[in-house]
Write an enzyme that holds these catalytic residues in place. Sequence first.
Site, short mmCIF file in Angstrom:
data_model
loop_
_atom_site.label_atom_id
_atom_site.label_comp_id
_atom_site.label_asym_id
_atom_site.label_seq_id
_atom_site.Cartn_x
_atom_site.Cartn_y
_atom_site.Cartn_z
N GLY A 28 1.15 -2.44 5.48
CA GLY A 28 0.46 -2.17 6.75
C GLY A 28 1.43 -2.28 7.92
O GLY A 28 2.60 -2.63 7.75
N ASP A 80 1.70 -11.04 4.61
CA ASP A 80 0.93 -9.79 4.57
C ASP A 80 -0.08 -9.79 5.73
O ASP A 80 -0.44 -10.84 6.26
CB ASP A 80 0.17 -9.72 3.23
CG ASP A 80 -0.31 -8.32 2.88
OD1 ASP A 80 -0.16 -7.41 3.72
OD2 ASP A 80 -0.85 -8.16 1.78
N ASP A 83 -7.29 -7.19 7.66
CA ASP A 83 -8.20 -6.41 8.51
C ASP A 83 -9.16 -7.32 9.27
O ASP A 83 -9.57 -6.98 10.38
CB ASP A 83 -8.95 -5.40 7.65
CG ASP A 83 -7.98 -4.45 6.98
OD1 ASP A 83 -7.26 -3.74 7.70
OD2 ASP A 83 -7.89 -4.44 5.73
N GLY A 94 -7.24 -4.45 2.63
CA GLY A 94 -7.38 -3.20 1.89
C GLY A 94 -7.55 -1.98 2.77
O GLY A 94 -7.72 -0.87 2.26
N GLY A 95 -7.47 -2.19 4.10
CA GLY A 95 -7.55 -1.04 5.00
C GLY A 95 -6.46 -0.02 4.71
O GLY A 95 -6.63 1.17 4.94
N GLU A 102 -1.65 -6.03 -3.62
CA GLU A 102 -1.56 -7.18 -2.70
C GLU A 102 -2.13 -8.43 -3.37
O GLU A 102 -1.50 -9.49 -3.36
CB GLU A 102 -2.32 -6.87 -1.40
CG GLU A 102 -1.58 -5.86 -0.52
CD GLU A 102 -2.40 -5.36 0.67
OE1 GLU A 102 -1.79 -4.83 1.58
OE2 GLU A 102 -3.64 -5.50 0.66
N LYS A 120 -8.00 -9.40 15.04
CA LYS A 120 -8.42 -9.52 13.64
C LYS A 120 -9.21 -10.80 13.37
O LYS A 120 -9.85 -10.93 12.33
CB LYS A 120 -7.19 -9.48 12.72
CG LYS A 120 -6.33 -8.24 12.86
CD LYS A 120 -6.98 -7.06 12.20
CE LYS A 120 -6.20 -5.77 12.33
NZ LYS A 120 -4.85 -5.79 11.84
C1 5RP Z 1 -3.40 -2.96 3.43
C2 5RP Z 1 -3.88 -4.16 4.15
C3 5RP Z 1 -3.32 -4.41 5.50
O1 5RP Z 1 -2.71 -5.65 5.49
C4 5RP Z 1 -4.42 -4.37 6.51
O2 5RP Z 1 -5.06 -3.12 6.42
C5 5RP Z 1 -3.90 -4.61 7.93
O3 5RP Z 1 -3.15 -3.51 8.35
P1 5RP Z 1 -2.42 -3.47 9.75
O4 5RP Z 1 -1.39 -4.56 9.74
O5 5RP Z 1 -1.81 -2.09 9.80
O6 5RP Z 1 -3.46 -3.68 10.82
O7 5RP Z 1 -4.69 -4.91 3.67
O8 5RP Z 1 -4.10 -2.75 2.22
#
Ligand code: 5RP
Length: 227
Positions: A28, A80, A83, A94-95, A102, A120
């Site tokens: 992400g 990591d 969302d 999982g966005g 993950e 978030k």
């Molecule tokens: C990917 C995820 C990402 O960590 C989640 O979607 C956050 O993304 P971003 O840092 O772009 O806001 O879970 O599967």
Amino acid sequence: MSDLQKKHAGEAAAAHVEAGMVVGLGTGSTAAWFVKALAARNLPDLRCVPTSERTADLARELGLTLSTLEDTPKIDLTVDGADEIGPGLALIKGGGAALLREKLVWEASARCICIADAAKVVPALGTFPLPIEVVAFGHKTTANRIADVLADHDIASPARVREAERGLIRTDGGNLIYDAACKLIADPARLAADLKSLTGVVEHGLFLDLTDLAIIGTDDGFETLAP
Ligand code: 5RP
């Protein structure tokens, strides 16, 4: 959503990495800031396990040494994004459709740090649609079973398959993603168990009891949250 806040969180997390570590690399836009900050530190003897092909490409470009869960099954630290970050550092992830790899990497890690922008952090999980990874074979049947589980949790709207202009989105593992607009997940642990019990559901985006620390970027630095 603030890119500056994501950058601050990613940079702060990179300071937790030490030479010689095996590091899990999330997926992400926030995790990408971490990967960049980590590469800039140029620490010796790092081995990095990416959670997606996207992250692997970025890490490779930046000169980080890549490994796999097969070669390095014990990970010292994974960093990591998320969302949503709810009470007790329960997460929706999982966005970016990378939730299965993950979760495999998170569960193999001695320590996990979640990094995010301030938007978030939520009082209860469920506003962000919950991603559910489903095998393609018979996915509409599985979706009906997911709808039954959701109804049992007072969630009326069925999950929707994720698609783009070019067709259904496939994960790195070749599966599909269904997104469940829950609005409110009253009992995340029970929902996690109920979804996981369905044949055809590979994994869901509820990450419970896995986060050791959250680093939340602010406009001028960062704050930390413990479970
Ligand atoms: C990917 C995820 C990402 O960590 C989640 O979607 C956050 O993304 P971003 O840092 O772009 O806001 O879970 O599967």
